[in-house]
Design a protein around this motif. Structure first.
Motif, PDB file in Angstrom:
ATOM      1  N   LEU A  67       0.827  -1.199   0.000  1.00 20.50           N
ATOM      2  CA  LEU A  67       0.000   0.000   0.000  1.00 20.50           C
ATOM      3  C   LEU A  67       0.865   1.255   0.000  1.00 20.50           C
ATOM      4  O   LEU A  67       0.605   2.195  -0.757  1.00 20.50           O
ATOM      5  CB  LEU A  67      -0.933  -0.008   1.215  1.00 20.50           C
ATOM      6  N   ALA A  68       1.898   1.264   0.840  1.00 18.76           N
ATOM      7  CA  ALA A  68       2.807   2.411   0.859  1.00 18.76           C
ATOM      8  C   ALA A  68       3.517   2.562  -0.482  1.00 18.76           C
ATOM      9  O   ALA A  68       3.654   3.680  -1.002  1.00 18.76           O
ATOM     10  CB  ALA A  68       3.827   2.250   1.987  1.00 18.76           C
ATOM     11  N   LEU A  69       3.949   1.446  -1.064  1.00 19.62           N
ATOM     12  CA  LEU A  69       4.636   1.501  -2.358  1.00 19.62           C
ATOM     13  C   LEU A  69       3.695   1.948  -3.469  1.00 19.62           C
ATOM     14  O   LEU A  69       4.107   2.673  -4.388  1.00 19.62           O
ATOM     15  CB  LEU A  69       5.230   0.132  -2.685  1.00 19.62           C
ATOM     16  N   ALA A  70       2.423   1.531  -3.399  1.00 24.46           N
ATOM     17  CA  ALA A  70       1.454   1.933  -4.421  1.00 24.46           C
ATOM     18  C   ALA A  70       1.162   3.429  -4.338  1.00 24.46           C
ATOM     19  O   ALA A  70       1.022   4.098  -5.367  1.00 24.46           O
ATOM     20  CB  ALA A  70       0.166   1.133  -4.256  1.00 24.46           C
ATOM     21  N   ILE A  71       1.079   3.958  -3.125  1.00 24.62           N
ATOM     22  CA  ILE A  71       0.856   5.396  -2.962  1.00 24.62           C
ATOM     23  C   ILE A  71       2.034   6.182  -3.525  1.00 24.62           C
ATOM     24  O   ILE A  71       1.860   7.206  -4.207  1.00 24.62           O
ATOM     25  CB  ILE A  71       0.624   5.727  -1.475  1.00 24.62           C
ATOM     26  N   ILE A  72       3.251   5.706  -3.252  1.00 22.46           N
ATOM     27  CA  ILE A  72       4.446   6.372  -3.788  1.00 22.46           C
ATOM     28  C   ILE A  72       4.494   6.240  -5.314  1.00 22.46           C
ATOM     29  O   ILE A  72       4.860   7.197  -6.022  1.00 22.46           O
ATOM     30  CB  ILE A  72       5.709   5.782  -3.144  1.00 22.46           C
ATOM     31  N   ALA A  73       4.121   5.059  -5.838  1.00 19.91           N
ATOM     32  CA  ALA A  73       4.116   4.864  -7.291  1.00 19.91           C
ATOM     33  C   ALA A  73       3.117   5.798  -7.956  1.00 19.91           C
ATOM     34  O   ALA A  73       3.414   6.393  -9.015  1.00 19.91           O
ATOM     35  CB  ALA A  73       3.793   3.409  -7.621  1.00 19.91           C
ATOM     36  N   GLU A  74       1.948   5.939  -7.357  1.00 20.39           N
ATOM     37  CA  GLU A  74       0.945   6.860  -7.907  1.00 20.39           C
ATOM     38  C   GLU A  74       1.465   8.285  -7.896  1.00 20.39           C
ATOM     39  O   GLU A  74       1.304   9.030  -8.879  1.00 20.39           O
ATOM     40  CB  GLU A  74      -0.343   6.750  -7.095  1.00 20.39           C
ATOM     41  N   ALA A  75       2.098   8.679  -6.774  1.00 22.70           N
ATOM     42  CA  ALA A  75       2.643  10.039  -6.685  1.00 22.70           C
ATOM     43  C   ALA A  75       3.744  10.258  -7.719  1.00 22.70           C
ATOM     44  O   ALA A  75       3.832  11.332  -8.333  1.00 22.70           O
ATOM     45  CB  ALA A  75       3.175  10.288  -5.275  1.00 22.70           C
ATOM     46  N   THR A  76       4.565   9.235  -7.937  1.00 24.57           N
ATOM     47  CA  THR A  76       5.643   9.342  -8.920  1.00 24.57           C
ATOM     48  C   THR A  76       5.091   9.497 -10.331  1.00 24.57           C
ATOM     49  O   THR A  76       5.536  10.362 -11.100  1.00 24.57           O
ATOM     50  CB  THR A  76       6.553   8.112  -8.856  1.00 24.57           C
ATOM     51  N   LEU A  77       4.109   8.665 -10.676  1.00 23.71           N
ATOM     52  CA  LEU A  77       3.520   8.751 -12.013  1.00 23.71           C
ATOM     53  C   LEU A  77       2.815  10.093 -12.214  1.00 23.71           C
ATOM     54  O   LEU A  77       2.929  10.708 -13.280  1.00 23.71           O
ATOM     55  CB  LEU A  77       2.540   7.597 -12.218  1.00 23.71           C
ATOM     56  N   SER A  78       2.084  10.541 -11.198  1.00 28.43           N
ATOM     57  CA  SER A  78       1.388  11.828 -11.316  1.00 28.43           C
ATOM     58  C   SER A  78       2.378  12.977 -11.390  1.00 28.43           C
ATOM     59  O   SER A  78       2.155  13.965 -12.096  1.00 28.43           O
ATOM     60  CB  SER A  78       0.439  12.016 -10.120  1.00 28.43           C
ATOM     61  N   PHE A  79       3.476  12.863 -10.650  1.00 29.15           N
ATOM     62  CA  PHE A  79       4.507  13.905 -10.702  1.00 29.15           C
ATOM     63  C   PHE A  79       5.117  14.000 -12.100  1.00 29.15           C
ATOM     64  O   PHE A  79       5.440  15.084 -12.583  1.00 29.15           O
ATOM     65  CB  PHE A  79       5.590  13.615  -9.666  1.00 29.15           C
ATOM     66  N   LEU A  80       5.252  12.844 -12.751  1.00 25.14           N
ATOM     67  CA  LEU A  80       5.827  12.812 -14.100  1.00 25.14           C
ATOM     68  C   LEU A  80       4.809  13.187 -15.167  1.00 25.14           C
ATOM     69  O   LEU A  80       5.159  13.254 -16.353  1.00 25.14           O
ATOM     70  CB  LEU A  80       6.396  11.413 -14.391  1.00 25.14           C
ATOM     71  N   GLY A  81       3.559  13.396 -14.762  1.00 22.61           N
ATOM     72  CA  GLY A  81       2.537  13.806 -15.712  1.00 22.61           C
ATOM     73  C   GLY A  81       1.826  12.679 -16.420  1.00 22.61           C
ATOM     74  O   GLY A  81       1.131  12.933 -17.408  1.00 22.61           O
ATOM     75  N   VAL A  82       1.978  11.444 -15.927  1.00 20.98           N
ATOM     76  CA  VAL A  82       1.314  10.299 -16.564  1.00 20.98           C
ATOM     77  C   VAL A  82       0.379   9.613 -15.583  1.00 20.98           C
ATOM     78  O   VAL A  82       0.074   8.437 -15.732  1.00 20.98           O
ATOM     79  CB  VAL A  82       2.338   9.282 -17.111  1.00 20.98           C
ATOM     80  N   GLY A  83      -0.108  10.357 -14.596  1.00 18.97           N
ATOM     81  CA  GLY A  83      -0.981   9.769 -13.593  1.00 18.97           C
ATOM     82  C   GLY A  83      -2.318  10.469 -13.534  1.00 18.97           C
ATOM     83  O   GLY A  83      -3.020  10.592 -14.539  1.00 18.97           O
ATOM     84  N   ALA A  84      -2.660  10.948 -12.339  1.00 13.92           N
ATOM     85  CA  ALA A  84      -3.946  11.608 -12.145  1.00 13.92           C
ATOM     86  C   ALA A  84      -4.019  12.891 -12.965  1.00 13.92           C
ATOM     87  O   ALA A  84      -3.045  13.643 -13.041  1.00 13.92           O
ATOM     88  CB  ALA A  84      -4.152  11.919 -10.658  1.00 13.92           C
ATOM     89  N   PRO A  85      -5.160  13.174 -13.577  1.00 13.00           N
ATOM     90  CA  PRO A  85      -5.287  14.380 -14.405  1.00 13.00           C
ATOM     91  C   PRO A  85      -5.382  15.638 -13.539  1.00 13.00           C
ATOM     92  O   PRO A  85      -5.692  15.556 -12.345  1.00 13.00           O
ATOM     93  CB  PRO A  85      -6.601  14.129 -15.165  1.00 13.00           C
ATOM     94  N   PRO A  86      -5.135  16.809 -14.116  1.00 11.28           N
ATOM     95  CA  PRO A  86      -5.209  18.062 -13.339  1.00 11.28           C
ATOM     96  C   PRO A  86      -6.584  18.316 -12.739  1.00 11.28           C
ATOM     97  O   PRO A  86      -6.696  18.997 -11.713  1.00 11.28           O
ATOM     98  CB  PRO A  86      -4.842  19.139 -14.369  1.00 11.28           C
ATOM     99  N   THR A  87      -7.643  17.781 -13.364  1.00 12.31           N
ATOM    100  CA  THR A  87      -8.980  17.981 -12.821  1.00 12.31           C
ATOM    101  C   THR A  87      -9.243  17.110 -11.599  1.00 12.31           C
ATOM    102  O   THR A  87     -10.185  17.368 -10.851  1.00 12.31           O
ATOM    103  CB  THR A  87     -10.037  17.661 -13.890  1.00 12.31           C
ATOM    104  N   GLN A  88      -8.448  16.067 -11.391  1.00 12.56           N
ATOM    105  CA  GLN A  88      -8.552  15.201 -10.208  1.00 12.56           C
ATOM    106  C   GLN A  88      -7.161  15.031  -9.600  1.00 12.56           C
ATOM    107  O   GLN A  88      -6.631  13.931  -9.556  1.00 12.56           O
ATOM    108  CB  GLN A  88      -9.136  13.837 -10.588  1.00 12.56           C
TER     109      GLN A  88
END
Length: 312
Positions: free
Chosen positions: A239-260
């Motif tokens: 769970l901790a690794l998945a949260i960090i992975a999501e943050a990493t992908l979003s930081f790189l611009g390939v994760g959560a969209p700006p609207t969310q």
């Protein structure tokens, strides 16, 4: 002479007296980590009621509030915000609460998906063995040769490319969950496979075969409950690794969209203004991500130590 017999303990009392509860009560790190994780998860779950503003409602935004330092009245509107505001005048405290909801939703969903897929493939590989085991484990070995974040980026890119353009932003969160889940199933499968190899040779499994139980029933009802302890530990750490992975992908611009935006998206926004003096836009989301990942990771480490019979 009357003999008084003690009343049977309730389920809560039995749980309170268990070895796990005793170890938890005598571990300050576990208690502090648990309290921190519960507070952050509670704050994210009830963000609409806790956050003073809805940061993603354009009607509530005032660009004149942009770049307001923490707990400092704005020079134009005289409004004050606990953790300051970002470039669009959004309250940073509110954006953290709402962003944390996205990060936790992606983390829990991705781990749940990886756990279901890994447990299923691990049970099948361990129970049937032979060519079935060889195929599943070779796929796992190939995936382990690549960093999980690169696997997630590859899966995210492929899934996004086959998604119609008009639905990409709506499906971005679900694509992110699938990408992280498919990159993390291997560790669940390997642990469950090894435990299944041990369990399937025991007498209770042989007895189930003799009475005509199907392989699916044996795997789900007999073997699975006996291999869940290590899975719980892996899920907590994942769970901790998945949260960090999501943050990493979003930081790189390939994760959560700006609207969310998630915590990773907020950190990505904040780093654009770090060297211009607006440090709080980056600092507070990054601190929240650190506290969340660290508390969950410490809980996972504690569970691993407590549930490891070799350390008792």
């Amino acid at each position: 002479m009357s003999m008084s017999s003690g009343a049977p303990k309730t389920r809560f009392a039995r749980a309170w007296d268990s070895d796990l509860a005793w170890a938890f009560r005598h571990s300050p790190i576990a208690m502090v980590s648990f309290a921190m994780a519960v507070i952050l998860i509670f704050a994210a779950a009830f963000a609409p009621w806790i956050a003073p503003h809805n940061p993603f409602d354009p009607a509530t935004l005032n660009l004149m509030n942009g770049f307001t330092p923490p707990s400092t009245p704005n020079a134009f509107t005289n409004e004050s915000f606990l953790l300051g505001t970002d470039n669009q005048g959004r309250d940073v405290f509110s954006t953290i609460l709402y962003g944390m909801r996205i990060s936790l939703f992606v983390g829990f969903s991705a781990v749940g998906f990886a756990m279901v897929l890994g447990i299923t493939l691990g049970l099948v590989a361990g129970y049937f063995g032979g060519w079935t085991d060889a195929i599943i484990m070779r796929i796992a070995d190939i995936q382990l040769t690549f960093p999980s974040i690169l696997v997630a980026m590859l899966i995210f890119g492929i899934a996004t490319s086959i998604t119609p353009v008009e639905y990409r932003e709506q499906m971005a969160i679900w694509v992110l969950i699938i990408a992280i889940g498919l990159s993390d199933w291997v560790q669940f499968a390997r642990v469950v496979r090894g435990a299944t190899f041990v369990e399937k040779g025991k007498e209770y499994v042989q007895a189930a075969r003799l009475i005509g139980r199907s392989p699916v029933a044996i795997m789900v009802q007999h073997i699975l409950p006996n291999v869940l302890s290590p899975v719980l530990v892996i899920a907590t750490i994942s769970l901790a690794l998945a949260i960090i992975a999501e943050a990493t992908l979003s930081f790189l611009g390939v994760g959560a969209p700006p609207t969310q935006p998630s915590l990773g998206t907020l950190i990505s926004i904040g780093q654009d203004y770090l060297f211009s003096g607006e440090w709080w836009i980056l600092f507070f989301p990054a601190l929240t991500l650190l506290a969340l990942a660290l508390s969950v990771n410490l809980l996972g480490d504690w569970l691993r130590d407590v549930l490891n019979p070799r350390l008792r």
